[in-house]
Design a protein around this motif. Structure first.
Motif, short mmCIF file in Angstrom:
data_model
loop_
_atom_site.label_atom_id
_atom_site.label_comp_id
_atom_site.label_asym_id
_atom_site.label_seq_id
_atom_site.Cartn_x
_atom_site.Cartn_y
_atom_site.Cartn_z
N VAL A 91 -1.87 23.41 27.36
CA VAL A 91 -0.66 24.24 27.26
C VAL A 91 0.07 23.93 25.95
O VAL A 91 0.24 22.76 25.59
N HIS A 92 0.47 24.98 25.25
CA HIS A 92 1.33 24.79 24.07
C HIS A 92 2.79 24.83 24.50
O HIS A 92 3.55 23.91 24.20
N ASN A 93 3.16 25.89 25.20
CA ASN A 93 4.51 25.96 25.76
C ASN A 93 4.58 27.04 26.83
O ASN A 93 3.64 27.83 27.00
N VAL A 94 5.70 27.05 27.54
CA VAL A 94 5.97 28.07 28.56
C VAL A 94 7.32 28.68 28.25
O VAL A 94 8.33 27.97 28.09
N THR A 95 7.35 30.01 28.13
CA THR A 95 8.61 30.71 27.83
C THR A 95 9.04 31.53 29.05
O THR A 95 8.23 32.24 29.64
N VAL A 96 10.31 31.39 29.41
CA VAL A 96 10.88 32.17 30.51
C VAL A 96 11.95 33.10 29.95
O VAL A 96 12.86 32.67 29.23
N ASP A 97 11.80 34.39 30.25
CA ASP A 97 12.76 35.40 29.82
C ASP A 97 13.29 36.14 31.05
O ASP A 97 12.50 36.63 31.85
N ILE A 98 14.62 36.16 31.20
CA ILE A 98 15.26 36.85 32.32
C ILE A 98 16.27 37.84 31.76
O ILE A 98 17.11 37.47 30.93
N HIS A 99 16.17 39.09 32.21
CA HIS A 99 17.12 40.09 31.74
C HIS A 99 17.25 41.20 32.79
O HIS A 99 16.42 41.30 33.71
N ALA A 100 18.29 41.98 32.65
CA ALA A 100 18.51 43.10 33.56
C ALA A 100 18.59 44.39 32.76
O ALA A 100 18.78 44.38 31.54
N HIS A 125 14.78 41.13 35.89
CA HIS A 125 13.35 41.07 35.55
C HIS A 125 13.06 39.73 34.88
O HIS A 125 13.74 39.33 33.94
N MET A 126 12.03 39.03 35.39
CA MET A 126 11.63 37.75 34.80
C MET A 126 10.22 37.87 34.24
O MET A 126 9.32 38.38 34.91
N VAL A 127 10.02 37.38 33.01
CA VAL A 127 8.70 37.31 32.39
C VAL A 127 8.44 35.86 32.01
O VAL A 127 9.20 35.26 31.25
N ILE A 128 7.36 35.30 32.56
CA ILE A 128 6.93 33.94 32.21
C ILE A 128 5.68 34.06 31.36
O ILE A 128 4.69 34.66 31.77
#
Length: 258
Positions: free
Chosen positions: A180-189, A235-238
């Motif tokens: 794993v290099h990294n994990v990005t979490v994006d949350i928006h409406a 909406h969440m994008v991992i």
């Protein structure tokens, strides 16, 4: 008279002998077709013998060839049957004929690495290696390899709804063959009305500590939801990125409540 007859017999015998030798010289040499042994193929980075490959990486192939005549070409074919490309994927059909000087000899060792595109369907692929010699004799050997995603995840465990002012529990298990290099979490409406005393909430964070370099790891985080976040669906994008730049995305939704 007898002497002339002996001389004539000598010339006839000599002519027959020469003709026989000439016929023997003109007869084609019968040679066996090439023999392919110790055919191995699999993940390229470790030269392993597991018959798997990973998208965005390469396949290591090797075989020993026994040939009575000089090899004239080695052909490699990799293709799939009935694999439907998904969104942003393309079908992959690899064909190449190798005529390198190192191979155009008797008894060469075939050794190549084939890049696997990152945007092809996962599944079983058919491999055929064909060796042809200078006399036109050919031999082929076949096998199958499973092409898999470089990054895979378990099902995502997440709260379906969360009270604002508390935290959102997020959990999943990650397998990354290259680490794993990294994990990005994006949350928006989208389209939520911002009421009095509320503020639009858009969360984005990159996680590395505890995950960077790991090939098998549990992603487990609690994300604070502001007390001022508007109520509604988010909406969440991992996105998981590995050390080779391959990515895997998970999309989901949850509700923020009072």
């Amino acid at each position: 008279m007898k002497s002339n007859f002996k001389l004539l017999s000598f010339f006839v015998l000599a002519a027959v002998t020469l003709s026989s030798c000439s016929s023997d010289d003109d007869s084609p040499l019968i040679e066996e077709a090439p023999i392919i042994t110790n055919f191995e193929y699999g993940e390229g980075s470790s030269h392993g013998d597991e018959q798997v490959g990973y998208k965005g990486s390469d396949i290591h192939l090797e075989a020993e060839i026994v040939a009575e005549a000089t090899v004239s070409s080695i052909a490699l074919d990799i293709h799939a049957h009935d694999l439907e490309p998904g969104e942003d994927e393309v079908a992959w059909d690899f064909k190449q004929i190798y005529t390198d000087a190192d191979y155009l000899v008797k008894n060469p060792v075939f050794h190549e690495h084939v890049d696997v595109p990152a945007n092809i369907p996962s599944g079983e692929y058919h491999i055929t290696l064909t060796v042809t010699d200078s006399n036109g004799n050919s031999t082929e050997i076949e096998g199958h390899i499973h092409i898999m995603d470089a990054v895979t995840t378990s099902a995502l465990s997440i709260d379906e709804s969360v009270v604002r002012g508390t935290d959102l529990h997020t959990e999943l298990f990650i397998e990354a063959v290259h680490g794993v290099h990294n994990v990005t979490v994006d949350i928006h409406a989208h389209g939520l009305t911002v009421g009095e005393g509320e503020q639009e909430w858009h969360f984005e964070q990159v996680y590395e500590e505890g995950y960077h370099g790991e090939t098998s790891v549990e992603f487990h985080e609690h994300i604070d939801v502001p007390v001022t976040a508007p109520v509604g669906e988010y909406h969440m994008v991992i996105t998981i990125e590995d050390e080779e730049g391959n990515t895997s995305k998970i999309d989901t939704h949850f509700n923020v409540t009072l």
